[in-house]
Scaffold this motif. Structure first.
Motif, PDB file in Angstrom:
ATOM      1  N   MET A   1       0.841  -1.192   0.000  1.00  0.00           N
ATOM      2  CA  MET A   1       0.000   0.000   0.000  1.00  0.00           C
ATOM      3  C   MET A   1       0.883   1.251   0.000  1.00  0.00           C
ATOM      4  N   ALA A   2       0.371   2.327  -0.602  1.00  0.00           N
ATOM      5  CA  ALA A   2       1.089   3.590  -0.646  1.00  0.00           C
ATOM      6  C   ALA A   2       1.299   4.139   0.763  1.00  0.00           C
ATOM      7  N   THR A   3       2.321   4.979   0.901  1.00  0.00           N
ATOM      8  CA  THR A   3       2.648   5.593   2.194  1.00  0.00           C
ATOM      9  C   THR A   3       1.660   6.696   2.526  1.00  0.00           C
ATOM     10  N   SER A   4       1.409   6.881   3.821  1.00  0.00           N
ATOM     11  CA  SER A   4       0.573   8.010   4.244  1.00  0.00           C
ATOM     12  C   SER A   4       1.313   8.794   5.316  1.00  0.00           C
ATOM     13  N   LEU A   5       1.060  10.103   5.346  1.00  0.00           N
ATOM     14  CA  LEU A   5       1.684  10.994   6.328  1.00  0.00           C
ATOM     15  C   LEU A   5       0.651  11.310   7.398  1.00  0.00           C
ATOM     16  N   VAL A   6       0.861  10.806   8.609  1.00  0.00           N
ATOM     17  CA  VAL A   6      -0.120  11.030   9.673  1.00  0.00           C
ATOM     18  C   VAL A   6       0.401  11.945  10.779  1.00  0.00           C
ATOM     19  N   ASN A   7       1.729  12.109  10.871  1.00  0.00           N
ATOM     20  CA  ASN A   7       2.298  13.004  11.877  1.00  0.00           C
ATOM     21  C   ASN A   7       3.382  13.863  11.246  1.00  0.00           C
ATOM     22  N   THR A   8       3.486  15.115  11.706  1.00  0.00           N
ATOM     23  CA  THR A   8       4.578  15.978  11.249  1.00  0.00           C
ATOM     24  C   THR A   8       5.269  16.599  12.454  1.00  0.00           C
ATOM     25  N   ASP A   9       6.551  16.905  12.266  1.00  0.00           N
ATOM     26  CA  ASP A   9       7.343  17.512  13.351  1.00  0.00           C
ATOM     27  C   ASP A   9       8.410  18.405  12.730  1.00  0.00           C
ATOM     28  N   PHE A  10       7.963  19.446  12.024  1.00  0.00           N
ATOM     29  CA  PHE A  10       8.886  20.346  11.340  1.00  0.00           C
ATOM     30  C   PHE A  10       9.377  21.435  12.295  1.00  0.00           C
ATOM     31  N   ASN A  11      10.502  22.015  11.929  1.00  0.00           N
ATOM     32  CA  ASN A  11      11.030  23.160  12.668  1.00  0.00           C
ATOM     33  C   ASN A  11      11.511  24.177  11.642  1.00  0.00           C
ATOM     34  N   PHE A  12      10.582  25.020  11.192  1.00  0.00           N
ATOM     35  CA  PHE A  12      10.899  25.997  10.157  1.00  0.00           C
ATOM     36  C   PHE A  12      11.550  27.234  10.775  1.00  0.00           C
ATOM     37  N   PRO A  13      12.328  27.986   9.984  1.00  0.00           N
ATOM     38  CA  PRO A  13      12.962  29.211  10.505  1.00  0.00           C
ATOM     39  C   PRO A  13      11.914  30.199  11.025  1.00  0.00           C
ATOM     40  N   GLY A  14      12.149  30.730  12.212  1.00  0.00           N
ATOM     41  CA  GLY A  14      11.229  31.706  12.785  1.00  0.00           C
ATOM     42  C   GLY A  14       9.963  31.103  13.357  1.00  0.00           C
ATOM     43  N   GLN A  15       9.955  29.789  13.504  1.00  0.00           N
ATOM     44  CA  GLN A  15       8.736  29.115  13.981  1.00  0.00           C
ATOM     45  C   GLN A  15       8.449  29.484  15.438  1.00  0.00           C
ATOM     46  N   THR A  16       7.212  29.896  15.699  1.00  0.00           N
ATOM     47  CA  THR A  16       6.840  30.305  17.054  1.00  0.00           C
ATOM     48  C   THR A  16       5.772  29.414  17.670  1.00  0.00           C
ATOM     49  N   GLN A  17       5.083  28.656  16.847  1.00  0.00           N
ATOM     50  CA  GLN A  17       3.959  27.867  17.364  1.00  0.00           C
ATOM     51  C   GLN A  17       3.611  26.763  16.373  1.00  0.00           C
ATOM     52  N   VAL A  18       3.053  25.669  16.877  1.00  0.00           N
ATOM     53  CA  VAL A  18       2.530  24.624  16.004  1.00  0.00           C
ATOM     54  C   VAL A  18       1.212  24.129  16.583  1.00  0.00           C
ATOM     55  N   TYR A  19       0.259  23.922  15.695  1.00  0.00           N
ATOM     56  CA  TYR A  19      -1.053  23.423  16.111  1.00  0.00           C
ATOM     57  C   TYR A  19      -1.357  22.162  15.307  1.00  0.00           C
ATOM     58  N   HIS A  20      -1.604  21.069  16.002  1.00  0.00           N
ATOM     59  CA  HIS A  20      -1.955  19.810  15.340  1.00  0.00           C
ATOM     60  C   HIS A  20      -3.472  19.648  15.403  1.00  0.00           C
ATOM     61  N   GLY A  21      -4.135  19.859  14.289  1.00  0.00           N
ATOM     62  CA  GLY A  21      -5.584  19.725  14.230  1.00  0.00           C
ATOM     63  C   GLY A  21      -6.001  18.293  13.938  1.00  0.00           C
ATOM     64  N   LYS A  22      -7.276  18.124  13.642  1.00  0.00           N
ATOM     65  CA  LYS A  22      -7.773  16.778  13.333  1.00  0.00           C
ATOM     66  C   LYS A  22      -7.116  16.236  12.065  1.00  0.00           C
ATOM     67  N   VAL A  23      -6.937  17.117  11.093  1.00  0.00           N
ATOM     68  CA  VAL A  23      -6.415  16.691   9.796  1.00  0.00           C
ATOM     69  C   VAL A  23      -5.176  17.495   9.396  1.00  0.00           C
ATOM     70  N   ARG A  24      -5.134  18.784   9.766  1.00  0.00           N
ATOM     71  CA  ARG A  24      -4.042  19.654   9.345  1.00  0.00           C
ATOM     72  C   ARG A  24      -3.124  20.014  10.504  1.00  0.00           C
ATOM     73  N   ASP A  25      -1.855  20.170  10.172  1.00  0.00           N
ATOM     74  CA  ASP A  25      -0.875  20.673  11.122  1.00  0.00           C
ATOM     75  C   ASP A  25      -0.487  22.075  10.657  1.00  0.00           C
ATOM     76  N   VAL A  26      -0.608  23.043  11.550  1.00  0.00           N
ATOM     77  CA  VAL A  26      -0.400  24.443  11.173  1.00  0.00           C
ATOM     78  C   VAL A  26       0.784  25.007  11.956  1.00  0.00           C
ATOM     79  N   TYR A  27       1.778  25.471  11.214  1.00  0.00           N
ATOM     80  CA  TYR A  27       2.993  26.044  11.800  1.00  0.00           C
ATOM     81  C   TYR A  27       2.959  27.565  11.637  1.00  0.00           C
ATOM     82  N   THR A  28       3.147  28.278  12.743  1.00  0.00           N
ATOM     83  CA  THR A  28       3.182  29.744  12.721  1.00  0.00           C
ATOM     84  C   THR A  28       4.629  30.200  12.704  1.00  0.00           C
ATOM     85  N   LEU A  29       4.945  31.101  11.757  1.00  0.00           N
ATOM     86  CA  LEU A  29       6.304  31.618  11.626  1.00  0.00           C
ATOM     87  C   LEU A  29       6.298  33.123  11.848  1.00  0.00           C
TER      88      LEU A  29
END
Length: 317
Positions: A1-29
């Motif tokens: 079966m194809a791969t699926s992305l269910v969790n993310t753990d990014f650290n983008f430049p200037g990142q101040t916050q991360v919100y893990h929603g039901k479906v979307r992960d939102v990173y604030t920079l």
């Protein structure tokens, strides 16, 4: 079966916050830019199901991009760029704590309430004698309060304004945008042989103006029927052929799960997961009129990180 992305753990430049929603992960920079990752998670009855759906995030993100571009003449929206099939970069708006749900047909949760005797939904009177999947004389707006966790709650326009959740002025703007967006979405769906049955929109404020935020007209936020055969099926009282997440909800109901305490999510077999993935891809191709091109999934997280970083560098220039 194809791969699926269910969790993310990014650290983008200037990142101040991360919100893990039901479906979307939102990173604030830097407090003014958002990076929204559409994961392959899937939720139903406000519960995130235990397995992801391959290509679902790509489908959602690319459909949302397609419609954000197609409705920018109606309402300004938060999107600045779509650097990756599963990621969008945009403006951080101050979101209203309300979801604007608009319904053209009596179906789904509204039908379940109607069947139980309800004749008023979010302050909107419903006609007597309606049948499942029947078209309303005019689309109705049935807002909900936006919950960070658990169930969103139905609320009326009057309650929203009286409780100070949204000002009367801003609500009037949101209501106008909601009707105009639904009208545009309905027309675009009809051109592809589909009926836009119902959908939800989210709005926020940026620099004093109301903006459209989040996704739009995707299978997670909308319900579509096939136009062909709609009338015949309706007259016979048969279920409509639909492209939406309702078939996932129905599968869960059939297996004894409605998100209630003590209920167990049924086993998601590979066959079921693949069938859901295929339905999402089918919807993408129907609503956009474009063939779906499966993105390289050999290392999803690395691909997204590289593409987003390149985009952020470009935006700085």
């Amino acid at each position: 079966m194809a791969t699926s992305l269910v969790n993310t753990d990014f650290n983008f430049p200037g990142q101040t916050q991360v919100y893990h929603g039901k479906v979307r992960d939102v990173y604030t920079l830097s407090d003014d830019i958002l990076v929204m990752i559409a994961t392959d998670r899937i939720s139903a009855f406000d519960v995130v199901l235990p397995k992801g759906i391959p290509y679902k995030g790509q489908v959602l993100n690319q459909i949302a991009t397609y419609f954000l571009e197609s409705t920018a003449d109606i309402v300004p929206n938060w999107r600045l760029a779509t650097p990756d099939p599963m990621a969008t970069v945009g403006l951080k708006c101050e979101g209203f704590r309300v979801e604007m749900i608009i319904r053209g047909y009596l179906t789904g949760s509204a039908w379940r309430e109607y069947q139980a005797g309800c004749r008023e939904l979010c302050g909107v009177k419903l006609p007597e004698g309606m049948r499942e999947n029947e078209r309303f004389p005019e689309p109705i707006i049935t807002p909900t309060t936006k919950a960070d966790a658990g169930h969103d709650e139905n609320i009326s326009r009057e309650e929203i304004i009286a409780q100070g959740i949204v000002s009367a002025e801003d609500y009037a703007i949101m209501e106008d945008y909601t009707r105009r967006l639904f009208e545009r979405g309905t027309k675009m769906a009809a051109e592809k042989g589909l009926i836009l049955v119902d959908t939800k929109y989210e709005f926020g404020k940026y620099d004093g103006k109301v903006y459209l935020i989040d996704e739009i007209h995707t299978p997670d936020s909308s319900r579509y029927f096939y136009a062909e055969g709609y009338q015949e099926r309706f007259e016979k009282g048969e279920p409509q052929r639909q492209l939406s997440k309702e078939f996932v909800r129905q599968w869960l109901i059939d297996h004894g799960f409605m998100g209630k305490e003590g209920q167990q999510v049924p086993e998601m077999t590979d066959d079921f997961i693949n069938s859901v993935s295929e339905r999402y891809i089918e919807l993408y191709e129907h609503v956009t009129g474009r063939p779906f091109e499966k993105a390289d999934e050999s290392n999803l997280a690395d691909r997204i990180a590289v593409n987003v970083l390149d985009c952020l560098q470009t935006l700085k220039k």
